[in-house]
Design an enzyme around this catalytic site. Sequence first.
Site, PDB file in Angstrom:
ATOM      1  N   HIS A 268      -7.985   3.686 -10.900  1.00  0.00           N
ATOM      2  CA  HIS A 268      -8.195   3.313 -12.301  1.00  0.00           C
ATOM      3  C   HIS A 268      -9.671   3.398 -12.686  1.00  0.00           C
ATOM      4  O   HIS A 268     -10.559   3.112 -11.872  1.00  0.00           O
ATOM      5  CB  HIS A 268      -7.722   1.879 -12.528  1.00  0.00           C
ATOM      6  CG  HIS A 268      -6.232   1.716 -12.411  1.00  0.00           C
ATOM      7  ND1 HIS A 268      -5.364   2.216 -13.356  1.00  0.00           N
ATOM      8  CD2 HIS A 268      -5.459   1.120 -11.467  1.00  0.00           C
ATOM      9  CE1 HIS A 268      -4.111   1.919 -13.001  1.00  0.00           C
ATOM     10  NE2 HIS A 268      -4.146   1.260 -11.864  1.00  0.00           N
TER      11      HIS A 268
ATOM     12  N   THR B  38       0.815  -1.226   0.000  1.00  0.00           N
ATOM     13  CA  THR B  38       0.000   0.000   0.000  1.00  0.00           C
ATOM     14  C   THR B  38       0.846   1.273   0.000  1.00  0.00           C
ATOM     15  O   THR B  38       0.383   2.340  -0.396  1.00  0.00           O
ATOM     16  CB  THR B  38      -0.974  -0.051   1.200  1.00  0.00           C
ATOM     17  OG1 THR B  38      -1.861  -1.148   0.982  1.00  0.00           O
ATOM     18  CG2 THR B  38      -1.762   1.222   1.390  1.00  0.00           C
TER      19      THR B  38
ATOM     20  N   SER C 230       1.362   2.953  -7.855  1.00  0.00           N
ATOM     21  CA  SER C 230       1.205   4.121  -8.738  1.00  0.00           C
ATOM     22  C   SER C 230       0.144   5.115  -8.248  1.00  0.00           C
ATOM     23  O   SER C 230      -0.009   6.187  -8.836  1.00  0.00           O
ATOM     24  CB  SER C 230       0.854   3.670 -10.159  1.00  0.00           C
ATOM     25  OG  SER C 230       1.805   2.755 -10.632  1.00  0.00           O
TER      26      SER C 230
ATOM     27  N   LYS D 213       0.270  -2.852 -16.822  1.00  0.00           N
ATOM     28  CA  LYS D 213      -0.308  -1.742 -17.578  1.00  0.00           C
ATOM     29  C   LYS D 213       0.783  -0.933 -18.267  1.00  0.00           C
ATOM     30  O   LYS D 213       0.500   0.070 -18.901  1.00  0.00           O
ATOM     31  CB  LYS D 213      -1.129  -0.859 -16.645  1.00  0.00           C
ATOM     32  CG  LYS D 213      -2.292  -1.621 -16.012  1.00  0.00           C
ATOM     33  CD  LYS D 213      -3.068  -0.779 -15.024  1.00  0.00           C
ATOM     34  CE  LYS D 213      -4.109  -1.600 -14.297  1.00  0.00           C
ATOM     35  NZ  LYS D 213      -3.537  -2.508 -13.278  1.00  0.00           N
TER      36      LYS D 213
ATOM     37  N   CYS E  85      15.256  17.203   7.961  1.00  0.00           N
ATOM     38  CA  CYS E  85      14.225  17.137   9.006  1.00  0.00           C
ATOM     39  C   CYS E  85      14.231  15.801   9.754  1.00  0.00           C
ATOM     40  O   CYS E  85      13.671  15.713  10.843  1.00  0.00           O
ATOM     41  CB  CYS E  85      12.841  17.401   8.423  1.00  0.00           C
ATOM     42  SG  CYS E  85      12.294  16.182   7.215  1.00  0.00           S
TER      43      CYS E  85
HETATM   44  C1  LIG Z   1       4.068  -1.554  -8.637  1.00  0.00           C
HETATM   45  C2  LIG Z   1       2.632  -1.493  -8.208  1.00  0.00           C
HETATM   46  C3  LIG Z   1       1.769  -0.561  -8.764  1.00  0.00           C
HETATM   47  C4  LIG Z   1       0.432  -0.525  -8.380  1.00  0.00           C
HETATM   48  N1  LIG Z   1      -0.366   0.482  -8.852  1.00  0.00           N
HETATM   49  C5  LIG Z   1      -1.658   0.519  -8.468  1.00  0.00           C
HETATM   50  C6  LIG Z   1      -2.506   1.571  -8.904  1.00  0.00           C
HETATM   51  O1  LIG Z   1      -2.055   2.526  -9.519  1.00  0.00           O
HETATM   52  N2  LIG Z   1      -3.819   1.516  -8.597  1.00  0.00           N
HETATM   53  C7  LIG Z   1      -4.350   0.494  -7.871  1.00  0.00           C
HETATM   54  O2  LIG Z   1      -5.558   0.470  -7.688  1.00  0.00           O
HETATM   55  N3  LIG Z   1      -3.561  -0.489  -7.394  1.00  0.00           N
HETATM   56  C8  LIG Z   1      -2.235  -0.486  -7.641  1.00  0.00           C
HETATM   57  N4  LIG Z   1      -1.418  -1.448  -7.152  1.00  0.00           N
HETATM   58  C9  LIG Z   1      -1.985  -2.460  -6.298  1.00  0.00           C
HETATM   59  C10 LIG Z   1      -2.163  -1.988  -4.868  1.00  0.00           C
HETATM   60  O3  LIG Z   1      -1.016  -1.297  -4.412  1.00  0.00           O
HETATM   61  C11 LIG Z   1      -2.407  -3.207  -4.000  1.00  0.00           C
HETATM   62  O4  LIG Z   1      -3.458  -3.942  -4.561  1.00  0.00           O
HETATM   63  C12 LIG Z   1      -2.776  -2.868  -2.581  1.00  0.00           C
HETATM   64  O5  LIG Z   1      -1.872  -1.952  -2.012  1.00  0.00           O
HETATM   65  C13 LIG Z   1      -2.804  -4.141  -1.764  1.00  0.00           C
HETATM   66  O6  LIG Z   1      -3.152  -3.813  -0.455  1.00  0.00           O
HETATM   67  P1  LIG Z   1      -3.238  -4.949   0.625  1.00  0.00           P
HETATM   68  O7  LIG Z   1      -3.768  -4.315   1.840  1.00  0.00           O
HETATM   69  O8  LIG Z   1      -3.979  -6.118   0.067  1.00  0.00           O
HETATM   70  O9  LIG Z   1      -1.723  -5.432   0.823  1.00  0.00           O
HETATM   71  P2  LIG Z   1      -0.562  -4.732   1.666  1.00  0.00           P
HETATM   72  O10 LIG Z   1      -0.564  -3.279   1.520  1.00  0.00           O
HETATM   73  O11 LIG Z   1       0.693  -5.445   1.335  1.00  0.00           O
HETATM   74  O12 LIG Z   1      -0.979  -5.058   3.158  1.00  0.00           O
HETATM   75  C14 LIG Z   1      -0.883  -6.345   3.714  1.00  0.00           C
HETATM   76  C15 LIG Z   1      -0.439  -6.174   5.145  1.00  0.00           C
HETATM   77  O13 LIG Z   1      -0.441  -7.433   5.800  1.00  0.00           O
HETATM   78  C16 LIG Z   1       0.598  -7.413   6.748  1.00  0.00           C
HETATM   79  N5  LIG Z   1       0.912  -8.779   7.155  1.00  0.00           N
HETATM   80  C17 LIG Z   1       1.522  -9.739   6.414  1.00  0.00           C
HETATM   81  N6  LIG Z   1       1.691 -10.854   7.167  1.00  0.00           N
HETATM   82  C18 LIG Z   1       1.146 -10.595   8.375  1.00  0.00           C
HETATM   83  C19 LIG Z   1       1.023 -11.346   9.586  1.00  0.00           C
HETATM   84  N7  LIG Z   1       1.511 -12.580   9.698  1.00  0.00           N
HETATM   85  N8  LIG Z   1       0.409 -10.779  10.656  1.00  0.00           N
HETATM   86  C20 LIG Z   1      -0.070  -9.498  10.577  1.00  0.00           C
HETATM   87  N9  LIG Z   1       0.068  -8.742   9.467  1.00  0.00           N
HETATM   88  C21 LIG Z   1       0.644  -9.278   8.380  1.00  0.00           C
HETATM   89  C22 LIG Z   1       1.716  -6.721   5.980  1.00  0.00           C
HETATM   90  O14 LIG Z   1       2.728  -6.227   6.841  1.00  0.00           O
HETATM   91  C23 LIG Z   1       0.979  -5.643   5.243  1.00  0.00           C
HETATM   92  O15 LIG Z   1       0.968  -4.416   5.928  1.00  0.00           O
HETATM   93  C24 LIG Z   1      -0.062  -1.476  -7.465  1.00  0.00           C
HETATM   94  C25 LIG Z   1       0.824  -2.396  -6.893  1.00  0.00           C
HETATM   95  C26 LIG Z   1       2.169  -2.374  -7.234  1.00  0.00           C
HETATM   96  C27 LIG Z   1       3.109  -3.299  -6.537  1.00  0.00           C
END
Ligand SMILES: Cc1cc2nc3c(=O)[nH]c(=O)nc-3n(C[C@H](O)[C@H](O)[C@H](O)COP(=O)(O)OP(=O)(O)OC[C@H]3O[C@@H](n4cnc5c(N)ncnc54)[C@H](O)[C@@H]3O)c2cc1C
Length: 486
Positions: A52, A44, A48, A254, A446
């Site tokens: 979308h 997160t 980007s 993309k 900072c």
């Molecule tokens: C290069 C890139 C570009 C992207 N661009 C876009 C975009 O422009 N628009 C868009 O809509 N999406 C985009 N995405 C996708 C988007 O960033 C992700 O889909 C989203 O951030 C996923 O969020 P999440 O909460 O599922 O995962 P994460 O943000 O990874 O959160 C998962 C959390 O679980 C925690 N965790 C893991 N294991 C444990 C455990 N055992 N116990 C407790 N906590 C744990 C981790 O520490 C983490 O904080 C992009 C992704 C990437 C990599």
Amino acid sequence: MSKKADVVIIGGGITGCAILYQLAKYDLKCVLLEKEPDIAAGTTKANSAILHAGFDAKPGSLKAKMNVKGNALYHDLKDELDLDIKWTGSVVAATTEVEMTTVKELLERGRGNGVTGLEIWDGDKIREHYPTLSPDIKGGLWAPTAGICCPFGTAIAFAENAVMNGAEIYRDCGVTSFNISDGRIVSVETAKGCFKAKVFINAAGLRADDIARLAGDDSFNIKPRKGEYILFDKSAAQQMTDGIIFPAPSKNSKGILVCATFDGNVFIGPDANDQDDKENTKVTYEGMDGLMAAARKLLPEIPVRSAITEFAGLRAVSDNGDFILGKSDKVPNLVHAAGIQSPGLTSAPAIGEYIADIVVKELEAEPNTDYVSGRPARNVFHTADNAQRAAMIAKNPLYGRVICRCETITEGEIVDAIKRPCGATTVDGVKRRTRAGMGRCQGGFCGPKVIHILARELHIPVSEVRKDRLDGVMYYDKDWKDGGNV
Ligand SMILES: Cc1cc2nc3c(=O)[nH]c(=O)nc-3n(C[C@H](O)[C@H](O)[C@H](O)COP(=O)(O)OP(=O)(O)OC[C@H]3O[C@@H](n4cnc5c(N)ncnc54)[C@H](O)[C@@H]3O)c2cc1C
């Protein structure tokens, strides 16, 4: 002694926080467990940041449905939660006739997915709106419903509202094992003890398959796909863009885009490279070279000297390439929100509703009659006019002390960031909430001051202030006093 809840959410990224936000609207005791010292510190924080429009995803897929609905939901959430969003629209720019064919396919796909307002523009119309773009661009797809946001700020906003409504967030609290009885999860073990609940939600990002396996569900795998970026100073925006410019997409991504950020920086990226290591977010020389070469096809003049940092994010790619949403087939009280790769940020509000709906039905939950919408108002100095600034300083002189000179972030805002619901406890936590350290010097000036403010407000020695998710401590200047106030 175990702590008891109705629902435990594992993972505090945008997905876990959006689910917590939705569940806080019900009469349920909800707990979110995050292994890192802060929420929004996984994928997160490095993406980007585009909301979308929804023309990419395969029609009928969960990605397509959640993307289009999530984008629409953000239009209301922007005001409700005071989110940092600009509805800029986006362009997919084609430089060859073959790419124009792809663009036309995206138009049809987008219409099929329910995206409104899509138009094909010719090269001249694109350059009229984006004059810095290449004369080689033949045409493209205009999507007016796309936007740019602050991804970590959005997750934090969801969390702040949920905490205001009684949800609890435990950080530094990684789930290490499950206690199972008759095939159902009874509780989870963490670094902060045991948590019992009726329903457990797996929103662990790259670790969602590991979490599922720990609970006895081996039905899917998650592979990391790295994307590297170069970030440019705000001063480069005029030479680059204030919009979202995609190339024609490839099979895996993309493509490498040129894109503004909410706060006026510009980035190029990301590339897309599969790897095995779920922690490797290192940037590479090859990656940087590849980004520059690809971006120059869209934008021939890139002000290289204005680059201020590089970073990489890891997409959590599932076996079938789609989101995995719903109850586990193997563990009845485990609900997955897994495989949330792009467009996961855009989809988060829709995923939050989808998963909350399952939990609410399962637990027959009633609405939370004390629910309060919104979140505490933010005092933002750098966007305030002079009269507003004077009023802020009159209320609290700490708003008159600029700590981050690049971004004009004051000590008052940093203290607020620490004291707000689910406040910052690390240097990068302050950075994500205020932008202190996000400017041209990248925290060089900072950073030490922020460490001292954190130590003072958290009542810990400066040597215990952490940078972010890294173990150990950050360097600090133990002699820095600045009048003895910090
Ligand atoms: C290069 C890139 C570009 C992207 N661009 C876009 C975009 O422009 N628009 C868009 O809509 N999406 C985009 N995405 C996708 C988007 O960033 C992700 O889909 C989203 O951030 C996923 O969020 P999440 O909460 O599922 O995962 P994460 O943000 O990874 O959160 C998962 C959390 O679980 C925690 N965790 C893991 N294991 C444990 C455990 N055992 N116990 C407790 N906590 C744990 C981790 O520490 C983490 O904080 C992009 C992704 C990437 C990599």
